[in-house]
Motif scaffolding. Structure first.
Motif, PDB file in Angstrom:
ATOM      1  N   ILE A 174      88.887 -71.980 -42.627  1.00  0.00           N
ATOM      2  CA  ILE A 174      87.559 -72.562 -42.808  1.00  0.00           C
ATOM      3  C   ILE A 174      86.781 -72.564 -41.498  1.00  0.00           C
ATOM      4  O   ILE A 174      85.587 -72.234 -41.465  1.00  0.00           O
ATOM      5  CB  ILE A 174      87.665 -74.006 -43.363  1.00  0.00           C
ATOM      6  CG1 ILE A 174      88.177 -73.972 -44.808  1.00  0.00           C
ATOM      7  CG2 ILE A 174      86.311 -74.700 -43.313  1.00  0.00           C
ATOM      8  CD1 ILE A 174      88.440 -75.347 -45.394  1.00  0.00           C
ATOM      9  N   TYR A 175      87.458 -72.900 -40.387  1.00  0.00           N
ATOM     10  CA  TYR A 175      86.744 -73.122 -39.128  1.00  0.00           C
ATOM     11  C   TYR A 175      87.001 -72.063 -38.054  1.00  0.00           C
ATOM     12  O   TYR A 175      86.077 -71.646 -37.359  1.00  0.00           O
ATOM     13  CB  TYR A 175      87.107 -74.505 -38.565  1.00  0.00           C
ATOM     14  CG  TYR A 175      86.725 -75.642 -39.474  1.00  0.00           C
ATOM     15  CD1 TYR A 175      85.390 -75.963 -39.688  1.00  0.00           C
ATOM     16  CD2 TYR A 175      87.692 -76.388 -40.139  1.00  0.00           C
ATOM     17  CE1 TYR A 175      85.023 -76.994 -40.539  1.00  0.00           C
ATOM     18  CE2 TYR A 175      87.346 -77.424 -40.988  1.00  0.00           C
ATOM     19  CZ  TYR A 175      86.007 -77.723 -41.182  1.00  0.00           C
ATOM     20  OH  TYR A 175      85.658 -78.744 -42.035  1.00  0.00           O
ATOM     21  N   VAL A 176      88.253 -71.657 -37.894  1.00  0.00           N
ATOM     22  CA  VAL A 176      88.580 -70.728 -36.815  1.00  0.00           C
ATOM     23  C   VAL A 176      88.293 -69.288 -37.205  1.00  0.00           C
ATOM     24  O   VAL A 176      87.731 -68.503 -36.432  1.00  0.00           O
ATOM     25  CB  VAL A 176      90.062 -70.883 -36.400  1.00  0.00           C
ATOM     26  CG1 VAL A 176      90.394 -69.931 -35.258  1.00  0.00           C
ATOM     27  CG2 VAL A 176      90.352 -72.323 -35.984  1.00  0.00           C
ATOM     28  N   TRP A 177      88.683 -68.917 -38.412  1.00  0.00           N
ATOM     29  CA  TRP A 177      88.535 -67.540 -38.884  1.00  0.00           C
ATOM     30  C   TRP A 177      87.894 -67.571 -40.272  1.00  0.00           C
ATOM     31  O   TRP A 177      88.523 -67.228 -41.269  1.00  0.00           O
ATOM     32  CB  TRP A 177      89.908 -66.855 -38.934  1.00  0.00           C
ATOM     33  CG  TRP A 177      89.860 -65.396 -39.202  1.00  0.00           C
ATOM     34  CD1 TRP A 177      88.792 -64.549 -39.059  1.00  0.00           C
ATOM     35  CD2 TRP A 177      90.944 -64.587 -39.695  1.00  0.00           C
ATOM     36  NE1 TRP A 177      89.135 -63.270 -39.419  1.00  0.00           N
ATOM     37  CE2 TRP A 177      90.455 -63.262 -39.803  1.00  0.00           C
ATOM     38  CE3 TRP A 177      92.264 -64.843 -40.028  1.00  0.00           C
ATOM     39  CZ2 TRP A 177      91.241 -62.218 -40.257  1.00  0.00           C
ATOM     40  CZ3 TRP A 177      93.069 -63.809 -40.472  1.00  0.00           C
ATOM     41  CH2 TRP A 177      92.570 -62.504 -40.574  1.00  0.00           C
ATOM     42  N   PRO A 178      86.629 -68.033 -40.364  1.00  0.00           N
ATOM     43  CA  PRO A 178      85.985 -68.195 -41.676  1.00  0.00           C
ATOM     44  C   PRO A 178      85.827 -66.871 -42.407  1.00  0.00           C
ATOM     45  O   PRO A 178      85.396 -65.873 -41.822  1.00  0.00           O
ATOM     46  CB  PRO A 178      84.617 -68.803 -41.318  1.00  0.00           C
ATOM     47  CG  PRO A 178      84.380 -68.426 -39.899  1.00  0.00           C
ATOM     48  CD  PRO A 178      85.732 -68.370 -39.249  1.00  0.00           C
ATOM     49  N   LEU A 179      86.173 -66.875 -43.688  1.00  0.00           N
ATOM     50  CA  LEU A 179      86.101 -65.659 -44.494  1.00  0.00           C
ATOM     51  C   LEU A 179      84.743 -65.492 -45.174  1.00  0.00           C
ATOM     52  O   LEU A 179      84.444 -64.418 -45.690  1.00  0.00           O
ATOM     53  CB  LEU A 179      87.209 -65.676 -45.546  1.00  0.00           C
ATOM     54  CG  LEU A 179      88.644 -65.745 -44.990  1.00  0.00           C
ATOM     55  CD1 LEU A 179      89.646 -65.871 -46.133  1.00  0.00           C
ATOM     56  CD2 LEU A 179      88.952 -64.519 -44.145  1.00  0.00           C
ATOM     57  N   LYS A 180      83.942 -66.582 -45.215  1.00  0.00           N
ATOM     58  CA  LYS A 180      82.602 -66.537 -45.806  1.00  0.00           C
ATOM     59  C   LYS A 180      82.636 -66.139 -47.281  1.00  0.00           C
ATOM     60  O   LYS A 180      81.756 -65.439 -47.773  1.00  0.00           O
ATOM     61  CB  LYS A 180      81.693 -65.570 -45.027  1.00  0.00           C
ATOM     62  CG  LYS A 180      81.560 -65.866 -43.538  1.00  0.00           C
ATOM     63  CD  LYS A 180      80.872 -67.180 -43.273  1.00  0.00           C
ATOM     64  CE  LYS A 180      80.663 -67.394 -41.778  1.00  0.00           C
ATOM     65  NZ  LYS A 180      79.999 -68.679 -41.482  1.00  0.00           N
ATOM     66  N   ILE A 181      83.685 -66.558 -47.980  1.00  0.00           N
ATOM     67  CA  ILE A 181      83.782 -66.329 -49.425  1.00  0.00           C
ATOM     68  C   ILE A 181      83.658 -67.697 -50.100  1.00  0.00           C
ATOM     69  O   ILE A 181      84.536 -68.548 -49.946  1.00  0.00           O
ATOM     70  CB  ILE A 181      85.115 -65.664 -49.804  1.00  0.00           C
ATOM     71  CG1 ILE A 181      85.286 -64.338 -49.047  1.00  0.00           C
ATOM     72  CG2 ILE A 181      85.190 -65.434 -51.306  1.00  0.00           C
ATOM     73  CD1 ILE A 181      86.637 -63.695 -49.239  1.00  0.00           C
TER      74      ILE A 181
END
Length: 312
Positions: free
Chosen positions: A257-264
């Motif tokens: 959610i925060y470090v490597w957001p997938l934007k899905i």
């Protein structure tokens, strides 16, 4: 500015999890049951640890604090989500939204540090057993818990300051069931890429640092366990397995959610539900059900109430 008109924000519209009425009724029942289990289960754990003298040790002191944190972690967003499920107009005030942002990040960061503290406690218990009660005295345990809350508070304030004065443009719609910083930043009347990166970096410092410290702690513990006797190694390995399971349950959603957001969108919603509803239910259950002393304490509590019922 991107051409949208900046407005004074009084409330946000939450789009929620689903627009299907049948699914909303099902979600209402499921989340209500889960929330009642989270609150009642964590309260039982805290009461057991506070009243049973056999559980007055550093490990259970930290477990009681973890139960307290998990109960409030779920309470930041879940009651509002349950209340909104059957509503057509899902709104939240500006102050309510900012409160969710602050308390969610304060409790999240505090719990991450708390898990590191519990790993340190396991390290001392397994690697330095003869000095355990000298090192993990009440003063140090209390200091470690206060440190976790302090770090959580500082992190939450840094996140809140980043968005509190952000110029926002309509429509004030948040495609989730609660307010979170990346979703609020999307409403900004400006190019928010740099701010989004800064906020993710701030979260990443806390999440990645805690995660690395946990990996180092449990790696060192497992190397130490390999040199121990079979019986002691088996018990220590079982305890560490429970702790590592908890770490994965809590940290994996936060990382995506925060470090490597997938934007899905649908995946972000699922991960948010997981760490705000399922994690606070699973984490105390894992620590408790795999712990012999906690199971025995629950049996003693059950026997106590059964005997009182018979006497009445």
């Amino acid at each position: 500015m991107d051409g949208r008109n900046q407005s004074i924000v009084s409330e946000f519209v939450l789009l929620g999890l689903s627009h299907s009425e049948d699914l909303q009724v099902l979600l209402f029942i499921i989340f209500l049951m889960f929330y009642l289990l989270i609150v009642s289960g964590n309260i039982v754990i805290m009461v057991l640890i506070a009243t049973d003298h056999n559980l007055h040790s550093p490990m259970y002191f930290f477990l009681a604090n973890l139960s307290f944190v998990d109960m409030w972690l779920s309470s930041v967003t879940t009651p509002k989500m349950i209340a909104d499920v059957l509503r057509k107009n899902k709104t939240i005030s500006f102050s309510g939204c900012m409160s969710q942002v602050f308390f969610a990040h304060c409790i999240d960061a505090g719990e991450m540090v708390q898990l590191v503290v519990m790993a340190y406690n396991r390290y001392v218990a397994i690697c330095k057993p003869l000095h355990y009660f000298t090192i993990m005295n009440l003063k140090r345990c209390t200091g470690l818990v206060l440190t976790s809350w302090t770090i959580g508070f500082v992190h939450a304030m840094s996140q809140l300051v980043a968005v509190l004065q952000l110029p926002l443009c309509g429509p004030m719609e948040i495609d989730s069931f609660f307010c979170d910083i990346p979703l609020v930043i999307n409403l900004a009347c400006m190019d928010s890429h740099d701010l989004d990166t800064l906020v993710n970096a701030d979260c990443g410092v806390v999440i990645v640092t805690c995660f690395i410290l946990l990996l180092i702690s449990y790696t060192y513990i497992l190397f130490t366990v390999r040199q121990s006797s079979n019986s002691g190694a088996s018990k220590a390995l079982s305890t560490c397995t429970a702790h590592i399971t908890v770490v994965m349950i809590f940290f994996v959603p936060c990382i995506f959610i925060y470090v490597w957001p997938l934007k899905i969108t649908w995946l972000d919603k699922f991960l948010a539900v997981f760490y705000s509803v399922f994690a606070p239910l699973l984490i105390p259950a894992i620590y408790t059900l795999r712990n012999k002393e906690m199971r025995n304490s629950m049996k003693r509590l059950k026997s106590y109430f059964m005997n009182n019922k018979v006497n009445i």
